[in-house]
Design a protein around this motif. Sequence first.
Motif, short mmCIF file in Angstrom:
data_model
loop_
_atom_site.label_atom_id
_atom_site.label_comp_id
_atom_site.label_asym_id
_atom_site.label_seq_id
_atom_site.Cartn_x
_atom_site.Cartn_y
_atom_site.Cartn_z
N THR A 175 -30.57 3.07 57.64
CA THR A 175 -29.32 2.36 57.35
C THR A 175 -29.15 1.15 58.26
OG1 THR A 175 -28.18 3.99 58.75
CG2 THR A 175 -28.07 4.31 56.37
N THR A 176 -29.60 1.26 59.50
CA THR A 176 -29.55 0.10 60.40
C THR A 176 -30.44 -1.02 59.88
OG1 THR A 176 -29.17 1.55 62.31
CG2 THR A 176 -29.93 -0.68 62.77
N PHE A 177 -31.65 -0.67 59.44
CA PHE A 177 -32.60 -1.66 58.92
C PHE A 177 -32.09 -2.29 57.63
CE2 PHE A 177 -36.15 -2.66 56.09
CZ PHE A 177 -36.87 -3.55 56.86
N LEU A 178 -31.61 -1.46 56.69
CA LEU A 178 -31.17 -1.97 55.40
C LEU A 178 -29.93 -2.86 55.52
CD1 LEU A 178 -31.68 1.22 53.19
CD2 LEU A 178 -33.07 -0.87 53.21
N THR A 179 -29.04 -2.52 56.45
CA THR A 179 -27.85 -3.34 56.64
C THR A 179 -28.21 -4.74 57.13
OG1 THR A 179 -26.51 -1.39 57.15
CG2 THR A 179 -25.65 -3.52 57.88
N GLN A 180 -29.12 -4.81 58.09
CA GLN A 180 -29.55 -6.11 58.61
C GLN A 180 -30.35 -6.87 57.57
OE1 GLN A 180 -28.48 -7.18 61.40
NE2 GLN A 180 -29.67 -9.04 61.74
N ARG A 181 -31.19 -6.18 56.83
CA ARG A 181 -32.02 -6.84 55.81
C ARG A 181 -31.15 -7.36 54.66
NH1 ARG A 181 -35.00 -5.78 51.18
NH2 ARG A 181 -37.04 -6.83 51.11
N GLN A 182 -30.13 -6.60 54.31
CA GLN A 182 -29.20 -7.03 53.26
C GLN A 182 -28.55 -8.36 53.61
OE1 GLN A 182 -25.80 -4.58 50.95
NE2 GLN A 182 -25.30 -4.93 53.08
N LEU A 193 -32.22 -19.58 57.30
CA LEU A 193 -33.39 -18.73 57.49
C LEU A 193 -34.48 -19.42 58.29
CD1 LEU A 193 -33.66 -17.05 53.98
CD2 LEU A 193 -33.08 -15.93 56.14
N GLU A 194 -34.38 -20.73 58.41
CA GLU A 194 -35.39 -21.48 59.17
C GLU A 194 -34.90 -21.83 60.57
OE1 GLU A 194 -36.05 -24.85 56.74
OE2 GLU A 194 -37.18 -23.76 55.18
N GLY A 195 -33.66 -21.49 60.89
CA GLY A 195 -33.10 -21.84 62.19
C GLY A 195 -33.42 -20.82 63.27
N PRO A 196 -33.04 -21.14 64.51
CA PRO A 196 -33.31 -20.23 65.64
C PRO A 196 -32.55 -18.93 65.53
CG PRO A 196 -31.89 -22.05 66.31
CD PRO A 196 -32.39 -22.37 64.95
N MET A 197 -31.34 -18.96 64.95
CA MET A 197 -30.58 -17.74 64.79
C MET A 197 -31.29 -16.75 63.88
SD MET A 197 -26.64 -17.19 63.49
CE MET A 197 -27.06 -17.50 61.77
N ALA A 198 -31.96 -17.30 62.84
CA ALA A 198 -32.69 -16.44 61.91
C ALA A 198 -33.85 -15.75 62.61
CB ALA A 198 -33.19 -17.26 60.73
N GLN A 199 -34.50 -16.47 63.52
CA GLN A 199 -35.61 -15.87 64.25
C GLN A 199 -35.13 -14.70 65.10
OE1 GLN A 199 -38.71 -16.78 63.59
NE2 GLN A 199 -37.89 -18.32 62.17
N GLN A 201 -32.49 -12.85 64.42
CA GLN A 201 -32.13 -11.78 63.51
C GLN A 201 -33.37 -11.07 62.97
OE1 GLN A 201 -29.47 -13.69 60.66
NE2 GLN A 201 -27.73 -12.80 61.71
N LYS A 202 -34.45 -11.82 62.77
CA LYS A 202 -35.69 -11.19 62.31
C LYS A 202 -36.23 -10.23 63.36
CE LYS A 202 -37.19 -14.89 59.20
NZ LYS A 202 -38.17 -15.97 58.95
N ILE A 203 -36.07 -10.62 64.62
CA ILE A 203 -36.50 -9.72 65.71
C ILE A 203 -35.63 -8.48 65.73
CG2 ILE A 203 -36.72 -9.49 68.21
CD1 ILE A 203 -37.40 -12.48 68.31
#
Length: 317
Positions: A175-182, A193-199, A201-203
Amino acid sequence: MTPLYYAISVVMVAFHKLASQVFAPDSGAAWVISIVGLTLVIRAALIPLFVKQIKSTRNMQELQPKVKELQKKYGHDREKLAQETMELYREAGTNPLASCLPLIIQMPIFLALFRLLDHAADGKAKGIMSVEQAEQFASAELFGHIPIKLTLINNDGNLWVIIAAVALVLAMTATTFLTQRQLMTKNMSKQALEGPMAQQQKILLYVLPLVFGIGGIAFPIAVLIYWTTSNLWTMGQQFYVIRNNPTPGTPAAEAKVKRDAEKRARKGLAPLEGDVVAGTVVLEKDDERRPAQRQQPKNQPRSQRTGGQKSPNKKKR
């Protein structure tokens, strides 16, 4: 932590008294209901912070083009870049830390529940919970086989505890993974998605579930129930917000436009500007797909219509 002990115990005891009207006071069901009730009360109280989190995240996404400009301008000077970036956030009225507020505020509550259960396991009461209630809490068993005070690594050889703990740890991690992925796949624009914040969040997309999964092996069943229920609330709440109030320029926003257009079409209403009808984008708000009217010729003198030549059939005077 004492104020938190009182706050948590008040809510838990209240729900426990309600559940005791149906289940035995020392049953696992009664105490699990009290834990779920505690979770719902806490998450309902955090809704204003969640709204603030959504607004902050949206503002930061919209600021990504300006952040990129600052990176190009001050990329050689990290200190200056940090100052200008924070100034940009300040002028926009957003705070990068606002997106972490719900999680940060929940952590003391999580720790207080953990300590409350730990003391109850030793027959010690905290807050308004009586010694009798603490002993009931510590001895409560879910389904008659799963003591809610035990953990995956401290299971007393109980196979049912191992199965339940593994299932809850997996559910908490998933649920932690799916919430962040959603959030990343549906409510972030291509630029964001190309900005530093996205990087970052991907981590976090992979790091947070891993952290919770590893830490979950030491959490009592009761705490795992609390955290999994909280994650399910977050996922459902986020799904509702993304579906009904998505960030402009994201896949969720495009999906909402399409749903709204289909809904108006079913009701027989005219499409609005931006709707997609039969693969064609409506450009005007009042476009109702009427057939184009034939252009009527203007009244012209006969000499212009005949190109200035006289008719061969006309007799000379």
